[in-house]
Design a protein around this motif. Structure first.
Motif, short mmCIF file in Angstrom:
data_model
loop_
_atom_site.label_atom_id
_atom_site.label_comp_id
_atom_site.label_asym_id
_atom_site.label_seq_id
_atom_site.Cartn_x
_atom_site.Cartn_y
_atom_site.Cartn_z
N ALA A 1 4.19 -6.55 -10.43
CA ALA A 1 3.46 -5.49 -11.12
C ALA A 1 4.13 -4.13 -10.88
O ALA A 1 4.22 -3.30 -11.80
CB ALA A 1 2.01 -5.45 -10.64
N PHE A 2 4.60 -3.89 -9.67
CA PHE A 2 5.31 -2.65 -9.36
C PHE A 2 6.54 -2.48 -10.26
O PHE A 2 6.75 -1.43 -10.86
CB PHE A 2 5.73 -2.63 -7.89
CG PHE A 2 6.70 -1.54 -7.55
CD1 PHE A 2 6.26 -0.25 -7.29
CD2 PHE A 2 8.07 -1.80 -7.48
CE1 PHE A 2 7.16 0.75 -6.99
CE2 PHE A 2 8.96 -0.81 -7.18
CZ PHE A 2 8.51 0.48 -6.94
N MET B 1 1.55 -11.26 -2.63
CA MET B 1 2.63 -10.28 -2.52
C MET B 1 3.52 -10.28 -3.75
O MET B 1 3.90 -9.21 -4.27
CB MET B 1 3.45 -10.57 -1.26
CG MET B 1 4.68 -9.71 -1.06
SD MET B 1 6.17 -10.39 -1.83
CE MET B 1 6.38 -11.91 -0.92
N VAL B 2 3.85 -11.46 -4.26
CA VAL B 2 4.68 -11.56 -5.46
C VAL B 2 3.99 -10.86 -6.63
O VAL B 2 4.63 -10.14 -7.41
CB VAL B 2 4.97 -13.03 -5.79
CG1 VAL B 2 5.61 -13.16 -7.17
CG2 VAL B 2 5.89 -13.64 -4.74
N ARG C 1 13.43 -3.59 2.10
CA ARG C 1 12.60 -3.69 3.30
C ARG C 1 11.57 -2.58 3.38
O ARG C 1 10.59 -2.69 4.13
CB ARG C 1 13.49 -3.63 4.56
CG ARG C 1 14.57 -4.67 4.61
CD ARG C 1 15.51 -4.42 5.78
NE ARG C 1 14.80 -4.53 7.05
CZ ARG C 1 14.75 -5.62 7.78
NH1 ARG C 1 15.35 -6.74 7.37
NH2 ARG C 1 14.11 -5.64 8.92
N ASN C 2 11.78 -1.48 2.68
CA ASN C 2 10.92 -0.31 2.82
C ASN C 2 9.63 -0.45 2.01
O ASN C 2 9.56 -1.21 1.02
CB ASN C 2 11.66 0.95 2.37
CG ASN C 2 12.89 1.21 3.23
OD1 ASN C 2 12.88 0.95 4.44
ND2 ASN C 2 13.94 1.72 2.62
N TYR C 3 8.63 0.31 2.42
CA TYR C 3 7.38 0.36 1.66
C TYR C 3 7.63 1.04 0.32
O TYR C 3 8.34 2.04 0.24
CB TYR C 3 6.32 1.12 2.44
CG TYR C 3 5.71 0.34 3.58
CD1 TYR C 3 4.53 -0.36 3.40
CD2 TYR C 3 6.33 0.29 4.83
CE1 TYR C 3 3.97 -1.10 4.44
CE2 TYR C 3 5.79 -0.44 5.87
CZ TYR C 3 4.60 -1.13 5.66
OH TYR C 3 4.06 -1.86 6.69
N HIS D 1 4.75 -4.02 -0.40
CA HIS D 1 5.73 -4.32 0.64
C HIS D 1 5.94 -5.83 0.69
O HIS D 1 5.03 -6.61 0.37
CB HIS D 1 5.22 -3.81 2.00
CG HIS D 1 6.21 -3.91 3.09
ND1 HIS D 1 6.03 -4.71 4.21
CD2 HIS D 1 7.41 -3.32 3.27
CE1 HIS D 1 7.08 -4.60 5.01
NE2 HIS D 1 7.93 -3.77 4.46
N PHE D 2 7.13 -6.26 1.08
CA PHE D 2 7.44 -7.68 1.06
C PHE D 2 6.60 -8.49 2.06
O PHE D 2 6.47 -9.70 1.94
CB PHE D 2 8.94 -7.91 1.34
CG PHE D 2 9.33 -7.77 2.78
CD1 PHE D 2 9.39 -8.87 3.61
CD2 PHE D 2 9.65 -6.52 3.32
CE1 PHE D 2 9.76 -8.75 4.94
CE2 PHE D 2 10.03 -6.39 4.64
CZ PHE D 2 10.08 -7.51 5.46
N TYR D 3 6.02 -7.82 3.03
CA TYR D 3 5.23 -8.49 4.07
C TYR D 3 3.73 -8.32 3.85
O TYR D 3 2.92 -8.73 4.66
CB TYR D 3 5.63 -7.93 5.43
CG TYR D 3 5.25 -8.80 6.62
CD1 TYR D 3 5.84 -10.04 6.80
CD2 TYR D 3 4.31 -8.38 7.54
CE1 TYR D 3 5.52 -10.85 7.87
CE2 TYR D 3 3.98 -9.16 8.64
CZ TYR D 3 4.58 -10.40 8.79
OH TYR D 3 4.25 -11.20 9.86
#
Length: 321
Positions: free
Chosen positions: A50-51, A44-45, A125-127, A236-238
């Protein structure tokens, strides 16, 4: 469309990602005997970094070609993932190396929650819509028709991003295999895996070898995170939790601690998932479709653990003292 062939292709793409992440699990377990449940959050990191890097670079240099943006994302994500994993090993796992096995396991879960929370604070929190950097137009391929007079047009589609995922994953898995089997670092890893104390008597620094193992696994996870976000265009963070859990399933399926087993387990799990979501879903009228694809992955895990607990390529070994 040839549903069966299409799902095989989708499974190879998905399985390539699982295999990359599973290699991180199996390397750490092979050397240290530890299940690093925070490894999925390293994926996820990688996607999140990269984003940010691609978005920033697009704002500063808007005319930059997409493939350069993709490389920028990877080049930023991999070092951050390596540093993150090195920090986790140094402060969360190394002090607990001689503790009961339950202690590092709980620590790993705690690190996972911390990384998710930090990502939520930093990126929200959002996508997040991941920038499109590579071509996404599908390439249509024709397959052999079972009955040309009736079923004369059976095709499958694959995107350039999916081709890149399979090729990069294969190249990285080959490079890792070469590193472990042919280099001094690989020999040190294998020696440390056999017996840490004897390896240290032979001039090997176990702390350095274990840290290098974490760092290499994190580099693979960082690349996997960027490819997942590029393929699905979402971050997304999840997003690392479920792929990380499935990659762990793939590692167990192939034989935890076995590099070739992690590769095989990832590919098998990806194909089983895709066939369950698409081909079997169609046979059941959508009842066992994509919304239930996780059932197939963990059903396979339960079946393998029941019939062959050591995994497909694993060997039965006694517990370490």
């Amino acid at each position: 469309m040839d549903i069966f062939a299409q799902q095989i292709i989708n499974g190879l793409v998905l399985g390539s990602i699982y295999a990359l992440v599973a290699l991180g699990y199996t390397m750490v377990y092979g050397v240290l005997g530890l299940i690093n449940f925070a490894h999925g959050e390293v994926v996820m990191v990688g996607a999140m970094v990269a984003f940010s890097a691609i978005t920033f670079f697009m704002g500063v240099f808007p005319e930059t070609p997409g493939w350069i943006l993709f490389l920028v994302g990877v080049m930023c994500a991999v070092p951050v993932c390596m540093l993150t994993s090195f920090t986790i090993e140094r402060f969360a796992y190394r002090p607990l190396r001689n503790a009961p096995r339950l202690a590092p396991l709980i620590s790993a879960i705690g690190v996972s929650i911390i990384l998710q929370t930090l990502a939520m604070i930093i990126w929200g929190r959002n996508y997040l819509i991941f920038p499109t950097t590579l071509p996404t137009d599908p390439i249509i391929l024709h397959t052999f028709a079972a009955n040309p007079e009736v079923d004369y047009e059976r095709t499958v589609s694959i995107t350039p991003v999916q081709i890149l995922i399979v090729c990069v994953s294969a190249a990285l898995m080959f490079a890792l295999t070469y590193t472990v089997n042919k280099t001094r670092l690989g020999k040190a890893m294998r020696a440390t895996s056999e017996n840490t104390q004897i390896a240290s008597l032979m001039g090997i620094n176990p702390n350095t070898v274990i840290a290098a193992t974490f760092v290499i696994g994190a580099a693979l996870a960082g690349v996997a995170g960027v490819m997942v976000a590029t393929n699905y265009s979402v971050a997304h963070f999840y997003m690392g939790f479920l792929p990380g859990l499935k990659a762990f399933t793939a590692a167990v399926l192939g034989g935890i601690g076995n590099i070739y087993g992690a590769m095989l387990g990832g590919l098998v799990l990806g194909i089983v998932e895709s066939l369950g979501a698409g081909y079997l879903g169609q046979l059941t009228g959508g009842f066992l479709g994509s919304h239930y694809q996780d059932i197939f992955a963990f059903a396979v895990l339960i079946l393998v653990l029941t019939l062959r607990p050591s995994g497909l390529l694993g060997e039965k070994v006694s517990d370490r003292a």
